[in-house]
Design a protein around this motif. Sequence first.
Motif, short mmCIF file in Angstrom:
data_model
loop_
_atom_site.label_atom_id
_atom_site.label_comp_id
_atom_site.label_asym_id
_atom_site.label_seq_id
_atom_site.Cartn_x
_atom_site.Cartn_y
_atom_site.Cartn_z
N THR A 1 0.83 -1.21 0.00
CA THR A 1 0.00 0.00 0.00
C THR A 1 0.86 1.25 0.00
N GLN A 2 1.95 1.25 0.74
CA GLN A 2 2.86 2.40 0.76
C GLN A 2 3.40 2.67 -0.65
N CYS B 1 2.01 1.82 -3.44
CA CYS B 1 0.90 2.32 -4.26
C CYS B 1 0.67 3.80 -4.01
N HIS B 2 0.72 4.21 -2.75
CA HIS B 2 0.57 5.64 -2.43
C HIS B 2 1.62 6.46 -3.16
N SER C 1 0.89 9.13 -6.19
CA SER C 1 1.27 10.51 -5.91
C SER C 1 2.26 11.04 -6.94
N LYS D 1 8.46 11.03 -5.70
CA LYS D 1 7.72 11.27 -4.46
C LYS D 1 8.28 10.36 -3.39
N TRP E 1 7.40 8.96 -0.08
CA TRP E 1 6.18 8.84 0.71
C TRP E 1 6.53 8.81 2.18
N GLU F 1 4.76 8.28 5.66
CA GLU F 1 3.52 7.82 6.28
C GLU F 1 3.20 8.66 7.50
#
Length: 139
Positions: A46-47, A49-50, A54, A105, A107, A109
Amino acid sequence: MSLPSSDPVAAKTDTPTAGSNGDVLVQYVVLRRDLIDAWPLGSVVTQGCHASVSAIWSHKDDPHTLQYCSPQNIDSMHKVTLEVKGETQILNLAEKLSAGGIDHKLWIEQPENIPTCLATKPYPKSVVSSFFKKLKLCK
């Protein structure tokens, strides 16, 4: 090294997900190995994917991103998922990419404020591959 042309007419005649010089367009996604070993796999995915979404959205008007996400190329996108050992390595990579003018990007969290992964915007592989040559494929 010269950057490929961003001529939209040339882009329409290219092969799927290829830059205007015929070079494949690719998005790199880099995950932290320490998190892969410590967190549920779904959380780490999921990270990534974020970061990927982005990076794409932040550069949605970029000619390479438009081509990468175009209707004729959307089903043939190329991504390379790599790993680094931990937080220090992901931060160092982000600095190296910034210094090299590579849009990406990192990320972070929230609310934990943990840098988890990074993703580049789509680039011709020949432009960005040298920044990632020492990293391992994520397995």
